[in-house]
Design a protein around this motif. Structure first.
Motif, PDB file in Angstrom:
ATOM      1  N   TYR A 191      28.505 144.341  25.973  1.00 53.43           N
ATOM      2  CA  TYR A 191      28.704 145.798  25.754  1.00 53.43           C
ATOM      3  C   TYR A 191      30.181 146.069  26.209  1.00 53.43           C
ATOM      4  O   TYR A 191      30.894 145.358  27.185  1.00 53.43           O
ATOM      5  N   THR A 194      29.167 150.126  31.070  1.00 51.05           N
ATOM      6  CA  THR A 194      28.184 150.756  31.430  1.00 51.05           C
ATOM      7  C   THR A 194      28.183 152.122  31.928  1.00 51.05           C
ATOM      8  O   THR A 194      29.255 152.654  32.292  1.00 51.05           O
ATOM      9  N   SER A 196      26.962 154.328  35.103  1.00 56.32           N
ATOM     10  CA  SER A 196      26.159 154.309  36.340  1.00 56.32           C
ATOM     11  C   SER A 196      25.577 155.646  36.846  1.00 56.32           C
ATOM     12  O   SER A 196      26.197 156.599  37.053  1.00 56.32           O
ATOM     13  N   VAL A 242      24.945 156.339  25.848  1.00 51.31           N
ATOM     14  CA  VAL A 242      23.601 155.659  26.357  1.00 51.31           C
ATOM     15  C   VAL A 242      22.545 155.695  25.326  1.00 51.31           C
ATOM     16  O   VAL A 242      21.603 154.636  25.047  1.00 51.31           O
ATOM     17  N   ASP A 248      25.561 149.971  27.911  1.00 49.82           N
ATOM     18  CA  ASP A 248      24.506 149.671  28.882  1.00 49.82           C
ATOM     19  C   ASP A 248      24.436 150.768  29.782  1.00 49.82           C
ATOM     20  O   ASP A 248      25.329 151.886  29.812  1.00 49.82           O
ATOM     21  N   LYS A 249      23.256 150.720  30.657  1.00 49.48           N
ATOM     22  CA  LYS A 249      22.963 151.901  31.463  1.00 49.48           C
ATOM     23  C   LYS A 249      22.538 151.216  32.855  1.00 49.48           C
ATOM     24  O   LYS A 249      22.095 152.271  33.469  1.00 49.48           O
ATOM     25  N   GLN A 250      23.000 150.210  33.255  1.00 57.11           N
ATOM     26  CA  GLN A 250      22.462 149.665  34.617  1.00 57.11           C
ATOM     27  C   GLN A 250      23.643 150.366  35.663  1.00 57.11           C
ATOM     28  O   GLN A 250      24.834 150.454  35.299  1.00 57.11           O
ATOM     29  N   TRP A 257      25.079 143.741  37.904  1.00 55.48           N
ATOM     30  CA  TRP A 257      26.248 144.342  37.479  1.00 55.48           C
ATOM     31  C   TRP A 257      27.276 143.166  37.602  1.00 55.48           C
ATOM     32  O   TRP A 257      28.062 142.993  36.838  1.00 55.48           O
ATOM     33  N   LEU A 266      29.734 142.599  30.329  1.00 52.53           N
ATOM     34  CA  LEU A 266      30.612 143.874  30.241  1.00 52.53           C
ATOM     35  C   LEU A 266      32.279 143.664  30.203  1.00 52.53           C
ATOM     36  O   LEU A 266      32.510 142.775  31.023  1.00 52.53           O
TER      37      LEU A 266
END
Length: 439
Positions: A191, A194, A196, A242, A248-250, A257, A266
């Motif tokens: 990705y 992300t 957060s 997202v 990503d969505k972590q 992470w 990432l």
């Protein structure tokens, strides 16, 4: 500045707890009482700070200024320190000086803990970028602290992976979105970055870059516009990425992470100038593989950033030695030797513009040995930081961000709804605590 120092502190206390030292919560913009040694003897000042090694820097002041002695007391960061300052202020025995994160300063001012030191600051304003200076004025002519460090945001990216995938560093957010999609197409295991829901200070900085102004103050009346068009634009942009699965969505700062940064899952991170400390600790295998660039811009040709983190040195309104305390605060954050000590001992990125490159920052962080111009570029970016006025209950705004954005991700709803929730909770909390709120 190191990542541990500016990483978001969980805001679990309510505004009522943080504002317990005042009955009405009305903004106190009165000037601090001045003072000096009544008997002409040595002035004793107390200073609360959490910066590593700051006692060594203060020792230099004490050696050079025998008439004004400063005693340092190490404190915790975040809400814990704010509560201790408010408690000491209410009891009538606050420290003469204390470190104050920019977003916490309005709470300390509204409770009468941090005083207006403008009459003693002279032309020191010129030593700081306008965006940084605005954080300690609360939109007034008053001065409630001397900026110490700053957190201008920039884009960190994996130089090697970008080259491997044939990616161009995005200059605009539209290009950023296209690059995110391109990464997924070329290597579905990776990705670009992300989103957060656990880091409100990160989102606030991105919103600032877009032109957001969450708080304003006129006299004793606050305005709250957390749901302004700029913030909604940022929320909708990231919500779209997202929803499409292009990023990503972590949350950040988790073992997952860390692993994703370290193994190349990432490959970019919009962050702040203190990012090298985080990457050194969390992604050690990638040393020499990252580079920084200006944040993507909302319009091509613009040069603008936001800030994530930073703090000031404030002077207590009840100090008996406001003049001497202000002189120390100015020395600590503008004197060449003092700031060099803050950099080398405390790991900060200085707010004073003259110290942001060369000297102690002549060489790049060891992790970025591949980018010798790291701090020269960082200084240029720092000069484009947007000004910001924080409100007296940012902790509530931030807590709602975490809850509302996490829920939006889980429920797959529009991020703009989370912004609306932040607005509602912030206004309601201010009103509940007796503040006047415009509109």
């Amino acid at each position: 500045m190191n990542g541990d120092y500016v990483m978001e502190i969980p805001m679990k206390r309510t505004t009522r707890a943080l504002l317990a030292a005042t009955a009405t919560g009305a903004l106190l913009l009165s000037a601090a009482c001045s003072g000096s040694a009544e008997d002409g003897g040595k002035v004793e000042l107390t200073f609360w700070s959490w910066v590593p090694g700051i006692d060594k820097v203060v020792a230099r002041w004490n050696d050079a200024h025998p008439a004004v002695h400063v005693t340092v007391s190490k404190q915790a960061q975040g809400d814990e320190e704010v509560t201790k300052v408010l408690t000491a202020n209410k009891a009538g025995n606050p420290p003469d000086l204390f470190q104050a994160e920019y977003q916490a300063l309005p709470t300390l001012v509204s409770n009468g803990a941090a005083g207006d030191i403008a009459k003693y600051t002279g032309d020191v304003k010129a030593k700081f970028a306008p965006g940084v200076w605005s954080t300690i004025t609360l939109g007034t002519d008053a001065v409630y602290g001397i900026p110490q460090d700053s957190g201008p945001m920039m884009l960190y990216y994996r130089q090697d992976v970008f080259a491997q995938l044939g990616l161009k560093v995005p200059a605009t957010w539209d290009e950023f979105a296209r690059t995110a999609k391109e990464v997924r197409q070329k290597d579905p295991k990776r990705y670009l970055t992300t989103f957060s829901a656990a880091d409100p200070g990160w989102f606030a900085g991105l919103a600032q870059q877009a032109g957001a102004k969450w708080f304003g103050v006129s006299g004793d009346t606050w305005s709250v516009t957390v749901d302004d068009a700029a913030t909604k634009r940022v929320a909708d942009f990231w919500g779209g990425l997202v929803a499409s699965g292009d990023i990503d969505k972590q949350p950040m700062y988790t073992p997952e992470w860390n692993k994703a940064l370290n193994d190349g899952t990432l490959i970019a991170w919009p962050s702040a100038v203190w990012g090298p400390g985080v990457l050194t600790g969390n992604a050690p295998d990638t040393a020499g593989k990252w580079a920084i660039a200006e944040l993507p811009q909302w319009s091509a040709g613009e040069h603008r950033t936001g800030s994530w983190g930073g703090s000031s040195t404030a002077v207590a309104a009840k100090s008996k030695h406001v003049k001497e305390a202000t002189e120390f605060a100015i020395w600590l954050n503008t004197d060449s030797a003092a700031v060099t000590g803050l950099i080398t001992e405390g790991g900060i990125y200085p707010a004073a513009t003259a110290a942001q490159s060369g000297g102690a920052l002549a060489k790049p962080p060891a992790f970025f040995a591949n980018q010798p111009e790291f701090y020269t570029l960082a200084q240029t970016i720092a000069g484009t930081a947007a000004g910001v006025t924080w409100g007296p209950n940012v902790n509530v705004t931030y807590a709602t961000y975490k809850d509302a954005f996490a829920k939006a991700i889980t429920d797959r709803t529009a991020f703009s709804g989370a912004v609306a929730a932040m607005q509602r909770s912030t206004v309601a909390d201010l009103q509940q605590n007796g503040f006047k709120v415009a509109g």
